[in-house]
Design a protein around this motif. Sequence first.
Motif, short mmCIF file in Angstrom:
data_model
loop_
_atom_site.label_atom_id
_atom_site.label_comp_id
_atom_site.label_asym_id
_atom_site.label_seq_id
_atom_site.Cartn_x
_atom_site.Cartn_y
_atom_site.Cartn_z
N TYR A 359 76.90 29.67 -35.64
CA TYR A 359 76.48 29.81 -34.23
C TYR A 359 77.74 30.03 -33.41
N TRP A 360 77.70 30.99 -32.49
CA TRP A 360 78.86 31.30 -31.69
C TRP A 360 78.44 31.82 -30.32
N VAL A 361 78.97 31.19 -29.28
CA VAL A 361 78.78 31.67 -27.90
C VAL A 361 80.12 31.54 -27.19
N GLN A 362 80.58 32.62 -26.60
CA GLN A 362 81.83 32.59 -25.83
C GLN A 362 81.48 32.63 -24.35
N ALA A 365 85.00 31.29 -17.52
CA ALA A 365 85.21 30.19 -16.59
C ALA A 365 84.08 30.15 -15.56
N GLY A 366 83.50 28.96 -15.38
CA GLY A 366 82.42 28.78 -14.43
C GLY A 366 81.03 28.99 -15.03
N GLN A 367 80.95 29.38 -16.27
CA GLN A 367 79.66 29.63 -16.91
C GLN A 367 79.24 28.42 -17.74
N ASP A 368 78.07 27.89 -17.45
CA ASP A 368 77.49 26.77 -18.22
C ASP A 368 78.46 25.61 -18.38
N GLY A 369 79.12 25.25 -17.30
CA GLY A 369 79.98 24.08 -17.33
C GLY A 369 81.38 24.32 -17.86
N CYS A 370 81.73 25.56 -18.15
CA CYS A 370 83.07 25.86 -18.64
C CYS A 370 84.04 25.89 -17.47
N THR A 371 85.08 25.07 -17.52
CA THR A 371 86.06 25.00 -16.42
C THR A 371 87.43 25.53 -16.83
N ALA A 372 87.61 25.89 -18.08
CA ALA A 372 88.91 26.37 -18.54
C ALA A 372 89.15 27.80 -18.04
N PRO A 373 90.32 28.08 -17.51
CA PRO A 373 90.58 29.42 -16.96
C PRO A 373 90.52 30.52 -18.02
N ASP A 374 90.84 30.20 -19.26
CA ASP A 374 90.81 31.22 -20.30
C ASP A 374 89.47 31.28 -21.03
N CYS A 376 85.71 29.43 -22.65
CA CYS A 376 85.33 28.38 -23.58
C CYS A 376 84.57 28.99 -24.76
N ALA A 377 84.38 28.17 -25.77
CA ALA A 377 83.61 28.59 -26.95
C ALA A 377 82.68 27.46 -27.36
#
Length: 512
Positions: A359-362, A365-374, A376-377
């Motif tokens: 399973y893989w979703v990339q 930033a700002g998508q589904d709780g992702c706060t990392a500037p580069d 998330c996975a």
Amino acid sequence: MALAVMERRQQEETVPAAPAKDRYRWWGPLAVAVFAGVLRLWNLKSPHAFVFDETYYPKDAWALWHNGYESVWPDNANQLILGNPQIVPLSGTGTFIAHPPLGKWVIGLGEWIWGLDPFGWRIAVALLGTLSVLMVARIGRRLFRSTLLGCVAGLLMAVDGLQFVLSRVGLLDGVSAFFVLAAFGALLIDRDRTRDLLRAARAEGGRAADEVRLGLRPWRLAAGLLLGAACSVKWTGAPVLAVLTLLVLLWDQAGRRAAGAHRAWRSMLRRDLWPAALSLPVAGLAVYLLSWTGWFATDGGYDRHWADGQPGSWVPGPLRSLWHYHAQIWEFNTHLTSPHTYQSNPWSWLVQGRPVSMYWVQLTAGQDGCTAPDGCASQILALGTPLLWWTACFALAYALYRWFFRRDWRSGALLAAVAAVYLPWFQYQQRTVFSFYMVVLVPFLCLAVAQMLGAMLGPAGSPPSRRRWGAAGAGLIVAAIVGCFAFFYPLYTGQVIPMSEWHTRMWFESWV
């Protein structure tokens, strides 16, 4: 030298038939199993998606429970099921499948109770994965005559990433692993009980050990039924059935020899060969045919009436149709060469050279709780806990030493199981194969590591300093394996993590 080896064999054969009882003989394994169960059941419904081959087996399972056979689904069935499974149209047209039906019947049991959703098609496999941890702890206790080593083996399996991941997805391999392990445990119980009978015969003196009939052996029959069930999930159970049948006969011969039989081989062939064949291969075949009951009892299954237009034969039409169907399954499974991103060679499996991303979703930033500037996975990686598998490579080498030079039957039993599960895959150098098939191997690797750790501890009569240093070394290895599992836990559960943390866990380029 030969006399010394014979005396050592004799000593090993007269080990007490069962480990001494202690207050932790059940509480310890149960505690380890509860720990494993919490890990496997926690947030089991996530991700709300079809993970890898879940696109096949849960739908096949649902069709089996409703039609009695695997059926054709619409092209957009996955989207419809994840949206509202109550409106998914189920076709009555049979479809070709590559594996026997029993594993899908097991998966479908969860769907029948909880519905056609991720939790429903994963719960049965998760429960079997948890029970497998309990069985490993109990098997380890019986095998090594130590509750501590049994619990260590169970703990190691509880924190193996491959077994953990395959216990949380609706695939067949976890089901197959359960049946193989249960059969191995049943044969160990049968071995202990058989030796009790042979010791009683030895006490009678004379040629009693040559002539004694061992009678009904329910645990051996149970093993045959379980191995038949393993074959009814995946054909990979067939080599295990063959090897364990041979192993049982060798155990019977060795047991008769240790009990004083004058012609142990002849006695085994006369008294034990045919009962073993009936209890193991024949019983396994019966279970296999029973697993196709839904296909036999209905009319819509794939190739169900293939024989209707064929020339007459003394073989009933349904059996001829099933044989033709199996010829197609064999052709498919032995000639599957379609390239796949995560395929790998069996040579790399023990060192986890190429794990399978299920399973893989990339995320940005700002998508589904992702706060990392580069970004998330979110990934589910079928990766065995690396430190455990690398330790297991040394443990297998130690087991080989114990079996070859010390004639340790426990090491021989583990090596036989490893060979039956692992070696057949080397004949498929051109076939598309994946490392996650080795989830069936995990229990035996954990038992081998526990055996090696027991050797580090030393025997009970060792000097206290020797035991302290051994316990410290063994404890450090177990702690490192548990820590390694915790480090990779986000990749086992599909947690959203920054890409920088994901890259930190990609220790080798072949893992990407």
